[in-house]
Design a protein around this motif. Structure first.
Motif, short mmCIF file in Angstrom:
data_model
loop_
_atom_site.label_atom_id
_atom_site.label_comp_id
_atom_site.label_asym_id
_atom_site.label_seq_id
_atom_site.Cartn_x
_atom_site.Cartn_y
_atom_site.Cartn_z
N LEU A 10 -21.62 3.13 -26.94
CA LEU A 10 -22.25 4.15 -27.80
C LEU A 10 -21.47 4.33 -29.09
O LEU A 10 -22.06 4.49 -30.17
N LYS A 11 -20.15 4.32 -29.01
CA LYS A 11 -19.32 4.46 -30.21
C LYS A 11 -19.59 3.31 -31.16
O LYS A 11 -19.78 3.49 -32.36
N LEU A 12 -19.62 2.10 -30.62
CA LEU A 12 -19.87 0.92 -31.44
C LEU A 12 -21.25 0.99 -32.09
O LEU A 12 -21.41 0.70 -33.28
N GLN A 13 -22.23 1.42 -31.32
CA GLN A 13 -23.59 1.56 -31.85
C GLN A 13 -23.62 2.58 -32.99
O GLN A 13 -24.22 2.33 -34.04
N ASN A 14 -22.96 3.71 -32.79
CA ASN A 14 -22.94 4.75 -33.84
C ASN A 14 -22.22 4.25 -35.09
O ASN A 14 -22.68 4.49 -36.22
N ASP A 15 -21.11 3.55 -34.91
CA ASP A 15 -20.38 3.01 -36.06
C ASP A 15 -21.24 2.01 -36.83
O ASP A 15 -21.29 2.04 -38.07
N LEU A 20 -24.58 0.53 -41.43
CA LEU A 20 -25.87 0.02 -41.91
C LEU A 20 -26.52 1.01 -42.86
O LEU A 20 -27.01 0.64 -43.93
N THR A 21 -26.50 2.28 -42.46
CA THR A 21 -27.08 3.32 -43.32
C THR A 21 -26.34 3.37 -44.64
O THR A 21 -26.96 3.46 -45.71
N PRO A 33 -23.08 6.31 -52.93
CA PRO A 33 -23.95 7.32 -52.34
C PRO A 33 -23.53 8.72 -52.75
O PRO A 33 -22.37 8.96 -53.09
N PRO A 34 -24.47 9.62 -52.71
CA PRO A 34 -24.15 11.00 -53.11
C PRO A 34 -23.07 11.60 -52.20
O PRO A 34 -22.89 11.20 -51.05
#
Length: 117
Positions: A10-15, A20-21, A33-34
């Motif tokens: 889950l940590k890896l996915q969130n990172d 990506l975002t 980014p702002p």
């Protein structure tokens, strides 16, 4: 990177989602980014890090309590074995004590002599 737990996945996915975002926002705009987005990302990172700290604390407490239980069991075992050893030493001392044997032998002779009268 080896993933061993669900938390690591889950940590890896969130990172990866955050990266990506971040790359999509900066890539499409072509500029930094702002600050609001950066603040939000940092808050999320802090929240994740705090959750990891709490998880580590819980895991440590569980491990410590297990070790405390093991130590208590071992101490109880030592006490039990020490008591058994003391009991055996007392029995051995009773067997080797000649004064008790003489007293017991004298009592038997006295009882026999009283019965014969």
């Amino acid at each position: 990177m080896n993933i061993k737990t669900l938390e690591q996945a889950l940590k890896l996915q969130n990172d990866l989602a955050t990266r990506l975002t971040h790359s999509l926002v900066s890539g499409t705009a072509g500029k930094v980014p702002p600050i609001e987005v950066l603040v939000k990302e940092k808050e999320q990172s802090i929240a994740r890090a705090q959750a990891e700290v709490e998880t580590a604390i819980k895991e440590r407490d569980i491990a410590v309590s297990r070790w405390d239980e093991r130590v208590a069991q071992r101490k109880a075992s030592v006490v039990k074995l020490q008591k058994e050893l003391n009991d055996l030493k007392e029995q051995l001392a009773e067997r080797k004590d000649p004064s008790k044997d003489r007293k017991a032998g004298n009592l038997k002779k006295e009882v026999r002599s009283k019965k014969s009268r």
